[in-house]
Scaffold this motif. Structure first.
Motif, PDB file in Angstrom:
ATOM      1  N   LEU A 109      -8.625   4.014   4.171  1.00 54.38           N
ATOM      2  CA  LEU A 109      -8.743   2.573   3.943  1.00 54.38           C
ATOM      3  C   LEU A 109      -9.234   1.883   5.203  1.00 54.38           C
ATOM      4  O   LEU A 109     -10.136   1.032   5.158  1.00 54.38           O
TER       5      LEU A 109
ATOM      6  N   TRP B 263       0.822  -1.218   0.000  1.00 53.38           N
ATOM      7  CA  TRP B 263       0.000   0.000   0.000  1.00 53.38           C
ATOM      8  C   TRP B 263       0.852   1.263   0.000  1.00 53.38           C
ATOM      9  O   TRP B 263       0.541   2.231  -0.680  1.00 53.38           O
TER      10      TRP B 263
ATOM     11  N   LEU C  69      -7.941   4.085  -3.395  1.00 54.29           N
ATOM     12  CA  LEU C  69      -8.866   3.387  -2.515  1.00 54.29           C
ATOM     13  C   LEU C  69     -10.129   2.985  -3.268  1.00 54.29           C
ATOM     14  O   LEU C  69     -10.607   1.854  -3.145  1.00 54.29           O
TER      15      LEU C  69
END
Length: 287
Positions: free
Chosen positions: A228, A184, A193
Motif C-alpha cells: 500500500l 487496514w 489493495l
C-alpha cells in the motif's frame, strides 16, 4: 513512564471523554430513531462507527460529535426532523438545492452542545461531488450501539473516508492516521489493495488517498502494508488534482474556491449549469 501528575491528568481527560461519549451516544440513538421513524435511511460515520468496528475497545477512539450519512433527497427531511428536536443549522443553505446536490452536508447544533453532522457525501468541494455517492449505500457493516443495531459504511469505504478526511483537513491530527492503520489492519481478513485502489481512482480521489497513506506512514512508520505504501509513493497527481488541491491547501485555500471546484466535480455539464444558475440566483436574492 508517566509521572504521577501526568497520570492523574490523563485519567481526568479520559473521564471527561467517557462522560462526553455517553452524551453523544444518547443523542446518536435518539437521532437515528427519529430519522428512521421519518423514513430516512442512515449510515453511521467516523468516530462512533470506527471506535466500535476497528478498535479493540470503543473507549480507545474518542470522538466529539455525531456523524450520520443520509441521502441527498432526504436531507431536507432530516434537517426538519432535527429542528423538531431542538437543533439549529450552523449555516443557512447557500441556495435552493445546495444541500441535496452540492454540499458535503449540514451541521446541526443542539441541546447540551451536541453537534450532529448530516453528511450527503464524504468531502467538501470537488472530491465530494466527484464521488458517486450511490457507492456509499452498499450493504455496509452492522454495528451495535449500546444494544441498538445500526449500519456503518463497509470497511473499504471507512478506509477511504478516513483517508479523505485526513488528506483534506486543514489541520493534521494523529487520530486520522491511527484510524487508517486500525481500519487496514483490524479486520479478520486483510483489505484488498487492488479493490481499494480501484475504488479510489473511480471515485476520483486516488491522489488524496495516496497522500493520506504517506502521511500515516510518516507519523506511524511500519504500521501499514508495504505494498500500500509503495503504491502511494508511486502515485502521481494528475493535472486536475494539482489544480483542485489548491482550493484545499495553500494560499488559495478558501471555502469559495472549494464551492467552485464542487461545481466541476458534478457529472455533467447540464448539472453544472443548473447548479451555477441556482447559486447565482440564490446569492442575488440575498443581496
Amino acid at each position: 513512564e508517566l509521572t504521577a501528575a501526568a497520570e492523574a491528568d490523563l485519567r481526568r481527560r479520559l473521564h471527561r471523554r467517557a462522560l462526553s461519549a455517553v452524551t453523544l451516544d444518547s443523542r446518536l440513538l435518539a437521532t437515528v430513531a427519529a430519522l428512521t421513524s421519518a423514513g430516512v435511511e442512515t449510515r453511521l460515520l467516523k468516530g462512533a462507527a470506527v471506535s466500535r468496528l476497528d478498535y479493540e475497545r470503543p473507549g480507545h477512539r474518542p470522538y466529539g460529535d455525531v456523524d450520520i450519512l443520509v441521502r441527498g433527497e432526504d436531507m431536507a427531511t432530516a434537517v426538519e426532523v432535527l429542528e423538531g428536536h431542538g437543533f439549529e443549522r450552523h449555516f443557512a443553505e447557500p441556495f435552493p438545492g445546495h444541500d441535496a446536490t452540492v454540499g458535503k452536508g449540514v451541521a446541526m447544533g443542539g441541546p447540551a452542545g451536541v453537534v450532529v453532522d448530516l453528511h450527503r457525501t464524504l468531502a467538501l468541494g470537488y472530491y465530494g461531488t466527484r464521488l458517486p455517492v450511490a457507492g456509499l449505500w452498499d450493504t455496509g457493516e452492522p454495528v451495535d450501539v449500546e444494544g441498538t443495531p445500526m449500519t456503518a459504511l463497509s470497511r473499504q469505504n471507512r478506509f477511504l473516508h478516513s483517508a479523505l478526511h485526513g488528506a483534506l483537513s486543514q489541520r493534521t491530527r494523529l487520530t486520522d492516521f491511527l484510524d487508517l492503520v486500525q481500519i487496514w489492519t483490524g479486520g479478520s481478513e486483510p483489505l484488498s489493495l487492488a479493490a481499494v485502489v480501484e475504488r479510489a481512482e473511480r471515485w476520483g480521489c486516488g491522489g488524496r488517498i495516496a497522500s493520506a497513506v504517506l502521511a500515516a506512514e510518516a507519523n506511524l512508520p511500519g504500521q501499514l502494508d508495504a505494498d500500500l505504501v509503495a503504491w502511494a509513493r508511486d502515485r502521481r497527481r494528475s493535472r486536475t488534482e494539482w489544480i483542485v488541491d489548491r482550493a484545499y491547501h495553500g494560499r488559495l485555500a478558501h471555502s469559495r474556491a472549494r464551492t467552485v471546484t464542487a461545481v466541476f466535480g458534478l457529472p455533467s455539464w447540464r448539472s453544472r449549469l443548473s447548479v451555477t444558475v441556482a447559486e447565482v440566483r440564490g446569492r442575488g436574492s440575498d443581496d
